[in-house]
Design a protein around this motif. Structure first.
Motif, PDB file in Angstrom:
ATOM      1  N   ARG A  11     -27.181  77.598  45.875  1.00 15.99           N
ATOM      2  CA  ARG A  11     -28.014  78.111  44.574  1.00 15.99           C
ATOM      3  C   ARG A  11     -26.980  78.622  43.554  1.00 15.99           C
ATOM      4  O   ARG A  11     -27.010  78.499  42.295  1.00 15.99           O
ATOM      5  CB  ARG A  11     -29.199  78.621  44.810  1.00 15.99           C
ATOM      6  N   ALA A  12     -26.466  79.816  43.948  1.00 18.95           N
ATOM      7  CA  ALA A  12     -25.504  80.339  43.212  1.00 18.95           C
ATOM      8  C   ALA A  12     -24.352  79.556  42.618  1.00 18.95           C
ATOM      9  O   ALA A  12     -23.932  79.649  41.473  1.00 18.95           O
ATOM     10  CB  ALA A  12     -24.905  81.539  43.849  1.00 18.95           C
ATOM     11  N   ALA A  13     -23.902  78.735  43.420  1.00 23.60           N
ATOM     12  CA  ALA A  13     -22.719  77.940  42.850  1.00 23.60           C
ATOM     13  C   ALA A  13     -23.071  76.875  41.972  1.00 23.60           C
ATOM     14  O   ALA A  13     -22.539  76.672  40.798  1.00 23.60           O
ATOM     15  CB  ALA A  13     -22.091  77.046  44.175  1.00 23.60           C
ATOM     16  N   LEU A  14     -24.366  76.327  42.010  1.00 22.44           N
ATOM     17  CA  LEU A  14     -24.815  75.626  41.014  1.00 22.44           C
ATOM     18  C   LEU A  14     -25.275  76.163  39.755  1.00 22.44           C
ATOM     19  O   LEU A  14     -24.993  75.853  38.638  1.00 22.44           O
ATOM     20  CB  LEU A  14     -26.229  74.699  41.538  1.00 22.44           C
ATOM     21  N   GLU A  15     -25.764  77.528  39.657  1.00 24.80           N
ATOM     22  CA  GLU A  15     -26.080  78.217  38.401  1.00 24.80           C
ATOM     23  C   GLU A  15     -24.739  78.744  37.946  1.00 24.80           C
ATOM     24  O   GLU A  15     -24.640  78.650  36.616  1.00 24.80           O
ATOM     25  CB  GLU A  15     -26.896  79.339  38.889  1.00 24.80           C
ATOM     26  N   ARG A  16     -23.826  79.100  38.569  1.00 27.20           N
ATOM     27  CA  ARG A  16     -22.610  79.793  38.304  1.00 27.20           C
ATOM     28  C   ARG A  16     -21.868  78.932  37.228  1.00 27.20           C
ATOM     29  O   ARG A  16     -21.360  79.018  36.395  1.00 27.20           O
ATOM     30  CB  ARG A  16     -21.665  80.410  39.303  1.00 27.20           C
ATOM     31  N   LEU A  68     -29.709  73.051  53.211  1.00 21.82           N
ATOM     32  CA  LEU A  68     -28.948  73.415  52.024  1.00 21.82           C
ATOM     33  C   LEU A  68     -28.933  72.330  50.975  1.00 21.82           C
ATOM     34  O   LEU A  68     -29.218  72.536  49.790  1.00 21.82           O
ATOM     35  CB  LEU A  68     -27.230  73.164  52.606  1.00 21.82           C
ATOM     36  N   GLU A  69     -29.355  71.074  51.508  1.00 21.27           N
ATOM     37  CA  GLU A  69     -29.868  70.299  50.638  1.00 21.27           C
ATOM     38  C   GLU A  69     -30.934  70.413  49.842  1.00 21.27           C
ATOM     39  O   GLU A  69     -31.234  70.200  48.634  1.00 21.27           O
ATOM     40  CB  GLU A  69     -29.969  68.563  51.075  1.00 21.27           C
ATOM     41  N   LEU A  70     -31.974  71.036  50.466  1.00 20.37           N
ATOM     42  CA  LEU A  70     -33.300  71.396  49.895  1.00 20.37           C
ATOM     43  C   LEU A  70     -32.978  72.339  48.947  1.00 20.37           C
ATOM     44  O   LEU A  70     -33.571  72.570  47.884  1.00 20.37           O
ATOM     45  CB  LEU A  70     -34.192  71.735  50.918  1.00 20.37           C
ATOM     46  N   ALA A  71     -32.281  73.364  49.006  1.00 24.97           N
ATOM     47  CA  ALA A  71     -32.066  74.572  48.271  1.00 24.97           C
ATOM     48  C   ALA A  71     -31.295  74.032  47.097  1.00 24.97           C
ATOM     49  O   ALA A  71     -31.454  74.375  45.940  1.00 24.97           O
ATOM     50  CB  ALA A  71     -30.924  75.519  49.009  1.00 24.97           C
ATOM     51  N   ALA A  72     -30.342  73.040  47.215  1.00 21.19           N
ATOM     52  CA  ALA A  72     -29.730  72.274  46.113  1.00 21.19           C
ATOM     53  C   ALA A  72     -30.512  71.701  45.207  1.00 21.19           C
ATOM     54  O   ALA A  72     -30.513  71.747  43.836  1.00 21.19           O
ATOM     55  CB  ALA A  72     -28.470  71.312  46.599  1.00 21.19           C
ATOM     56  N   ARG A  73     -31.446  70.986  45.884  1.00 24.91           N
ATOM     57  CA  ARG A  73     -32.614  69.995  44.957  1.00 24.91           C
ATOM     58  C   ARG A  73     -33.385  71.032  44.354  1.00 24.91           C
ATOM     59  O   ARG A  73     -33.978  70.813  43.123  1.00 24.91           O
ATOM     60  CB  ARG A  73     -33.334  69.098  46.030  1.00 24.91           C
ATOM     61  N   CYS A 119     -27.595  79.025  51.941  1.00 25.53           N
ATOM     62  CA  CYS A 119     -28.733  78.350  50.828  1.00 25.53           C
ATOM     63  C   CYS A 119     -28.466  79.249  49.537  1.00 25.53           C
ATOM     64  O   CYS A 119     -28.489  78.418  48.572  1.00 25.53           O
ATOM     65  CB  CYS A 119     -30.168  78.537  51.282  1.00 25.53           C
ATOM     66  N   ALA A 120     -28.427  80.436  49.785  1.00 27.36           N
ATOM     67  CA  ALA A 120     -28.240  81.433  48.576  1.00 27.36           C
ATOM     68  C   ALA A 120     -26.707  81.007  47.774  1.00 27.36           C
ATOM     69  O   ALA A 120     -26.760  81.139  46.506  1.00 27.36           O
ATOM     70  CB  ALA A 120     -28.333  82.797  48.757  1.00 27.36           C
ATOM     71  N   ALA A 121     -25.712  80.842  48.524  1.00 26.74           N
ATOM     72  CA  ALA A 121     -24.653  80.406  48.097  1.00 26.74           C
ATOM     73  C   ALA A 121     -24.684  78.989  47.438  1.00 26.74           C
ATOM     74  O   ALA A 121     -23.829  78.772  46.481  1.00 26.74           O
ATOM     75  CB  ALA A 121     -23.525  80.542  49.348  1.00 26.74           C
TER      76      ALA A 121
END
Length: 128
Positions: free
Chosen positions: A39-44, A71-76, A35-37
């Motif tokens: 979020r990090a990919a979206l931010e990076r 994973l979908e929840l973390a991305a949203r 999940c952190a990966a």
């Protein structure tokens, strides 16, 4: 007012989407890391979508459904979405059974028909 000359398409920047390859098996301890990966990919990258390659996942079960839902929840929560790459038919069926809708790579989004377009009616169909 500007417009594209007739016969030419306007230039479009191709967006390179980040890809997260999921392992064959992911234990409960790995879910927060994945999940952190996401979020990090979206931010990076600044992208709005992360592609999750699920081709290596073993036979799908509720653990895989739970992982993908998290994973979908973390991305949203980070302002993005998850798109699945190479999902097995059994995984697609299980996600549908669980009521989870994911965008799949190579699959167009479902949209409403254009206004004024009506479905054809067969002569043997009962009236609604």
């Amino acid at each position: 007012m500007s417009y594209a000359p007739p016969g030419r398409l306007p230039p479009v920047d191709a967006e390179e989407l980040p890809v997260l390859v999921l392992p064959g098996t992911a234990g409960r301890d790995e879910v927060p890391v994945l999940c952190a990966a996401v979020r990090a990919a979206l931010e990076r990258t600044g992208a709005r979508t992360v592609v999750c390659d699920v081709g290596a996942l073993g036979p799908p079960g509720l653990a895989e459904v739970d992982l993908l839902a998290r994973l979908e929840l973390a991305a949203r929560r980070a302002g993005g979405r998850v798109r699945l790459r190479a999902p097995a038919p059994a995984l697609r069926a299980l996600l549908a059974l669980a009521g989870l809708r994911f965008q799949m790579e190579g699959q167009t989004e479902e949209r409403e028909p254009a206004p004024g377009v009506e479905e054809a009616v067969e002569t043997g169909d009962p009236a609604p």
